[in-house]
Design a protein around this motif. Structure first.
Motif, mmCIF file in Angstrom:
data_model
loop_
_atom_site.group_PDB
_atom_site.id
_atom_site.type_symbol
_atom_site.label_atom_id
_atom_site.label_comp_id
_atom_site.label_asym_id
_atom_site.label_seq_id
_atom_site.Cartn_x
_atom_site.Cartn_y
_atom_site.Cartn_z
ATOM 1 N N PHE A 130 -24.017 -1.479 -34.680
ATOM 2 C CA PHE A 130 -23.923 -2.920 -33.974
ATOM 3 C C PHE A 130 -23.862 -2.618 -33.071
ATOM 4 O O PHE A 130 -23.561 -3.745 -31.542
ATOM 5 C CB PHE A 130 -23.255 -3.766 -34.795
ATOM 6 N N ASP A 186 -25.824 -2.734 -29.420
ATOM 7 C CA ASP A 186 -26.597 -4.976 -29.167
ATOM 8 C C ASP A 186 -25.763 -4.193 -27.915
ATOM 9 O O ASP A 186 -26.915 -5.231 -26.956
ATOM 10 C CB ASP A 186 -26.359 -5.535 -29.862
ATOM 11 N N TYR A 236 -27.116 -10.598 -39.776
ATOM 12 C CA TYR A 236 -27.405 -9.488 -38.678
ATOM 13 C C TYR A 236 -27.552 -8.654 -39.071
ATOM 14 O O TYR A 236 -27.581 -8.108 -40.303
ATOM 15 C CB TYR A 236 -25.600 -9.322 -38.288
ATOM 16 N N PRO A 267 -28.515 -4.937 -37.256
ATOM 17 C CA PRO A 267 -29.011 -3.712 -36.143
ATOM 18 C C PRO A 267 -29.903 -3.460 -35.393
ATOM 19 O O PRO A 267 -30.982 -3.439 -36.497
ATOM 20 C CB PRO A 267 -28.357 -2.710 -36.807
ATOM 21 N N LYS A 296 -22.394 -11.166 -39.569
ATOM 22 C CA LYS A 296 -21.314 -11.107 -38.195
ATOM 23 C C LYS A 296 -20.627 -12.749 -38.190
ATOM 24 O O LYS A 296 -21.683 -13.864 -38.016
ATOM 25 C CB LYS A 296 -22.320 -11.164 -36.417
#
Length: 239
Positions: free
Chosen positions: A34, A37, A181, A183, A199
């Protein structure tokens, strides 16, 4: 390609603060999925943008990971009589904590995405939260309503202790979003998979406001616990 791991000093300060609240953690020594991001926070020095400031792996908590991101903006300011900022280019910065919940790889969630709408009653000396509701797509699946108990908001509303905590803490937190969520990882990039599928995010804050109190930390952990329990109960419908 392997990415260099760098962290911001604020991450270590948050770790010490949380430890003082009874929550232990460790600073991750691998790049987590993550974290891709956003760029590393050091790459946004001298310009506007959002960067990752590091992550903590939480211990004995329904929250698996805490990720801190930093947003900064450069603005040209004019001199104003009696103002606190002189003429020139100034940097404004904010921080956000992102809480991640991990699940088995087999778990597949629907378009789950909801957030709080908070009504604040302002008083002469102090304000208070009058009410709040969860708004958005609250179901974990795309099944017709009532077929399975997949409405996360219903589970959160039924926890009266959590309701009281949120009524107390939303005065400062204002808005909390909880969403599915996944990734996005570019081909050839080596990162550690966290299997993060949920998330939880509050709003952007000044750095000093990142250091939440015990009630607020308890609220986030209880919220995460209810979400996790709801998903685990439905795991046979989510694979």
């Amino acid at each position: 390609m392997t990415l260099l791991i760098t962290t911001s000093p604020v991450l270590e300060n948050i770790q010490k603060h949380f430890e003082g609240l009874g929550l232990k953690s460790s600073i991750t020594d691998e790049r987590l999925d993550f974290e891709l991001d956003y760029k590393d926070v050091h790459f946004i020095e001298g310009k506007s943008g959002i960067g990752t400031a590091g992550s903590l792996k939480l211990k004995n908590s329904p929250i698996d990971y805490l990720h801190i991101i930093k947003k900064q903006e450069y603005a040209k300011c004019d001199y104003a009589v009696g103002g606190h900022v002189g003429m020139g280019v100034h940097i404004h910065s904010w921080y956000k904590m992102r809480f991640f919940l991990s699940f088995p790889e087999s778990i597949k969630l629907g378009p789950f995405d909801m957030g709080t709408l908070t009504t604040i009653k302002k008083g002469l000396l102090h304000s208070e939260v009058e009410s709040f509701v969860w708004n958005g797509y609250q179901k974990l699946t795309t099944f017709p309503p009532g077929l399975v108990r997949d409405n996360v908001a219903d589970a959160l509303y039924s926890d009266k202790i959590l309701q009281k905590l949120m009524t107390k803490c939303l005065l400062k937190e204002r808005t909390i979003t909880v969403s599915r969520y996944s990734p996005t990882i570019s081909e050839g990039i080596k990162v550690k998979s966290t299997n993060s599928k949920i998330k939880i995010e509050p709003h952007w804050k000044l750095q000093k406001d990142l250091f939440i109190d015990k009630n607020t930390l308890d609220m986030y952990e209880m919220l995460a616990g209810v979400v996790k329990s709801t998903i685990n109960t439905l795991k046979y419908h989510l694979t």
